[in-house]
Write a protein that holds these residues in place. Structure first.
Motif, PDB file in Angstrom:
ATOM      1  N   UNK A  94      -8.477   7.844   7.224  1.00 45.49           N
ATOM      2  CA  UNK A  94      -8.463   9.278   6.916  1.00 45.49           C
ATOM      3  C   UNK A  94      -8.725   9.568   5.438  1.00 45.49           C
ATOM      4  N   UNK A  95      -8.513   8.571   4.556  1.00 39.27           N
ATOM      5  CA  UNK A  95      -8.616   8.850   3.118  1.00 39.27           C
ATOM      6  C   UNK A  95      -9.478   7.862   2.341  1.00 39.27           C
ATOM      7  N   UNK A  96      -9.758   6.693   2.910  1.00 42.11           N
ATOM      8  CA  UNK A  96     -10.480   5.664   2.162  1.00 42.11           C
ATOM      9  C   UNK A  96     -11.909   5.487   2.660  1.00 42.11           C
ATOM     10  N   UNK A 120       2.159  -1.504  -0.019  1.00 46.35           N
ATOM     11  CA  UNK A 120       1.437  -0.952   1.126  1.00 46.35           C
ATOM     12  C   UNK A 120       2.277  -1.028   2.399  1.00 46.35           C
ATOM     13  N   UNK A 121       3.119  -2.047   2.498  1.00 45.82           N
ATOM     14  CA  UNK A 121       3.946  -2.232   3.687  1.00 45.82           C
ATOM     15  C   UNK A 121       5.287  -1.532   3.512  1.00 45.82           C
ATOM     16  N   UNK A 122       5.956  -1.229   4.622  1.00 42.09           N
ATOM     17  CA  UNK A 122       7.259  -0.579   4.553  1.00 42.09           C
ATOM     18  C   UNK A 122       7.529   0.199   5.826  1.00 42.09           C
ATOM     19  N   UNK A 123       8.366   1.208   5.722  1.00 40.00           N
ATOM     20  CA  UNK A 123       8.776   1.990   6.880  1.00 40.00           C
ATOM     21  C   UNK A 123       7.636   2.884   7.366  1.00 40.00           C
ATOM     22  N   UNK A 124       7.382   2.926   8.683  1.00 42.20           N
ATOM     23  CA  UNK A 124       6.333   3.810   9.207  1.00 42.20           C
ATOM     24  C   UNK A 124       6.626   5.273   8.881  1.00 42.20           C
ATOM     25  N   UNK A 125       5.600   6.011   8.523  1.00 42.40           N
ATOM     26  CA  UNK A 125       5.747   7.434   8.239  1.00 42.40           C
ATOM     27  C   UNK A 125       6.017   7.761   6.789  1.00 42.40           C
ATOM     28  N   UNK A 126       6.437   6.775   5.984  1.00 40.89           N
ATOM     29  CA  UNK A 126       6.689   7.025   4.565  1.00 40.89           C
ATOM     30  C   UNK A 126       5.372   7.203   3.816  1.00 40.89           C
ATOM     31  N   UNK A 127       5.363   8.149   2.885  1.00 40.55           N
ATOM     32  CA  UNK A 127       4.167   8.417   2.093  1.00 40.55           C
ATOM     33  C   UNK A 127       4.029   7.395   0.960  1.00 40.55           C
ATOM     34  N   UNK A 128       2.825   6.927   0.765  1.00 37.44           N
ATOM     35  CA  UNK A 128       2.504   6.041  -0.349  1.00 37.44           C
ATOM     36  C   UNK A 128       1.438   6.732  -1.190  1.00 37.44           C
ATOM     37  N   UNK A 132      -7.202   5.814  -6.814  1.00 38.23           N
ATOM     38  CA  UNK A 132      -8.383   5.007  -6.531  1.00 38.23           C
ATOM     39  C   UNK A 132      -9.540   5.467  -7.410  1.00 38.23           C
ATOM     40  N   UNK A 133     -10.542   4.621  -7.490  1.00 33.31           N
ATOM     41  CA  UNK A 133     -11.781   4.998  -8.168  1.00 33.31           C
ATOM     42  C   UNK A 133     -12.897   5.016  -7.135  1.00 33.31           C
ATOM     43  N   UNK A 134     -13.581   6.162  -7.040  1.00 33.57           N
ATOM     44  CA  UNK A 134     -14.679   6.321  -6.083  1.00 33.57           C
ATOM     45  C   UNK A 134     -15.877   6.927  -6.806  1.00 33.57           C
ATOM     46  N   UNK A 135     -16.983   6.224  -6.751  1.00 33.81           N
ATOM     47  CA  UNK A 135     -18.217   6.691  -7.406  1.00 33.81           C
ATOM     48  C   UNK A 135     -17.987   6.976  -8.888  1.00 33.81           C
ATOM     49  N   UNK A 136     -17.165   6.121  -9.527  1.00 30.86           N
ATOM     50  CA  UNK A 136     -16.937   6.253 -10.959  1.00 30.86           C
ATOM     51  C   UNK A 136     -15.916   7.296 -11.353  1.00 30.86           C
ATOM     52  N   UNK A 137     -15.277   7.946 -10.378  1.00 31.17           N
ATOM     53  CA  UNK A 137     -14.294   8.987 -10.676  1.00 31.17           C
ATOM     54  C   UNK A 137     -12.932   8.617 -10.087  1.00 31.17           C
ATOM     55  N   UNK A 138     -11.875   8.935 -10.843  1.00 30.35           N
ATOM     56  CA  UNK A 138     -10.517   8.689 -10.363  1.00 30.35           C
ATOM     57  C   UNK A 138     -10.115   9.759  -9.356  1.00 30.35           C
ATOM     58  N   UNK A 139      -9.310   9.316  -8.379  1.00 27.74           N
ATOM     59  CA  UNK A 139      -8.889  10.249  -7.336  1.00 27.74           C
ATOM     60  C   UNK A 139      -7.494   9.871  -6.861  1.00 27.74           C
ATOM     61  N   UNK A 140      -6.604  10.854  -6.748  1.00 24.80           N
ATOM     62  CA  UNK A 140      -5.259  10.630  -6.228  1.00 24.80           C
ATOM     63  C   UNK A 140      -5.270  10.776  -4.709  1.00 24.80           C
ATOM     64  N   UNK A 141      -4.618   9.846  -4.026  1.00 19.97           N
ATOM     65  CA  UNK A 141      -4.512   9.931  -2.572  1.00 19.97           C
ATOM     66  C   UNK A 141      -3.059   9.741  -2.162  1.00 19.97           C
ATOM     67  N   UNK A 142      -2.720  10.229  -0.978  1.00 21.11           N
ATOM     68  CA  UNK A 142      -1.385  10.050  -0.417  1.00 21.11           C
ATOM     69  C   UNK A 142      -1.549   9.721   1.061  1.00 21.11           C
ATOM     70  N   UNK A 143      -0.942   8.619   1.476  1.00 19.06           N
ATOM     71  CA  UNK A 143      -1.116   8.135   2.843  1.00 19.06           C
ATOM     72  C   UNK A 143       0.243   7.789   3.444  1.00 19.06           C
ATOM     73  N   UNK A 144       0.478   8.220   4.682  1.00 20.38           N
ATOM     74  CA  UNK A 144       1.693   7.837   5.401  1.00 20.38           C
ATOM     75  C   UNK A 144       1.424   6.524   6.133  1.00 20.38           C
ATOM     76  N   UNK A 145       2.291   5.543   5.924  1.00 24.18           N
ATOM     77  CA  UNK A 145       2.133   4.260   6.617  1.00 24.18           C
ATOM     78  C   UNK A 145       2.162   4.464   8.133  1.00 24.18           C
TER      79      UNK A 145
END
Length: 241
Positions: A94-96, A120-128, A132-145
């Motif tokens: 969904x984000x990568x 990256x590992x941990x409790x399901x549903x917790x936000x991490x 990241x860097x994409x196409x030379x630009x920094x980007x903040x992401x948030x993903x639920x395990x």
């Protein structure tokens, strides 16, 4: 005449035994056992065996885990974590994108020393949260395990194997304990002792590998049931809520 009959009968018995041995040598049980032995021997032996004995539409299902659902090449440039593959329908999908480079995970900067220890590992549903860097630009992401059910094609299996380090492939000790089968399904119980790369501590564990063979005698599905928690406990880790 009796001597000639005995000679013919003896030759027929030898031929029959030879065909029986040949059948056993090419049986699903012997192929499954040889598969495990190849993986206990070395990287190239394993690649050669998978190339020959895994069906073109075969699937490797190594198990489930809680995490993001992406892969990266640990042997790429030191200190970099670049996405090389994304599991379909996983949180990562969904984000990568392939080619994204992780800079930090939950505030911890990615470097050569902590590649295998990021959160990256941990409790399901917790936000991490990650940067990241994409196409030379920094980007903040948030993903639920999420719970990831892994499944790799033959091409993906061989690709992952080719990026692995040959010197870290072979366990310190290994043996096959038992082989059982029913119809086209074979179970191999095997044991291995090895040393953890990060901690330098030894560990040992049993694994059951399940093979399903197609009508041509090739592996169309393979999966493992292993003592993952026992391995972690031997490294001093504890699992708590």
């Amino acid at each position: 005449m009796k001597f000639l009959q005995a000679l013919i009968l003896g030759n027929l018995m030898i031929l029959s035994l030879g065909l029986s041995a040949m059948h056993h040598e090419n049986s699903p049980e012997s192929t499954a056992e040889a598969w495990i032995k190849a993986f206990h021997t070395g990287k190239q032996e394993s690649i050669d065996f998978v190339t020959k004995h895994m069906a073109s539409d075969g699937i490797n299902a190594p198990g489930r885990y809680v995490g993001f659902g992406f892969t990266y090449n640990p042997n790429a440039e030191p200190g970099t974590m670049v996405v090389t593959g994304i599991q379909p329908d996983s949180p990562a999908s969904k984000v990568l994108k392939v080619g994204d480079a992780f800079l930090s995970v939950n505030g911890v900067r990615v470097n050569e020393r902590n590649m295998g220890k990021l959160n990256f590992r941990g409790k399901p549903g917790e936000e991490v949260k990650a940067v990241i860097e994409r196409d030379g630009k920094r980007q903040n992401i948030s993903v639920a395990r999420g719970v990831i059910s892994t499944a790799y094609t033959k091409e993906q299996v061989l690709g992952n194997m080719n990026t692995a380090l040959a010197e870290n492939w072979k366990p310190d000790e290994a043996n096959i304990v038992e082989v059982m089968s029913k119809d086209n399904v074979v179970y191999v119980l095997h044991w291995a002792k090895d040393t953890d790369e990060d901690s330098g501590l030894p560990y040992e564990a049993f694994t059951v590998t399940r093979f399903i063979f197609n009508e041509e005698g090739q592996v169309e599905w393979i999966g493992n049931l292993s003592e993952d928690r026992f391995v972690l406990e031997q490294q001093g880790y504890t699992i708590s809520r």
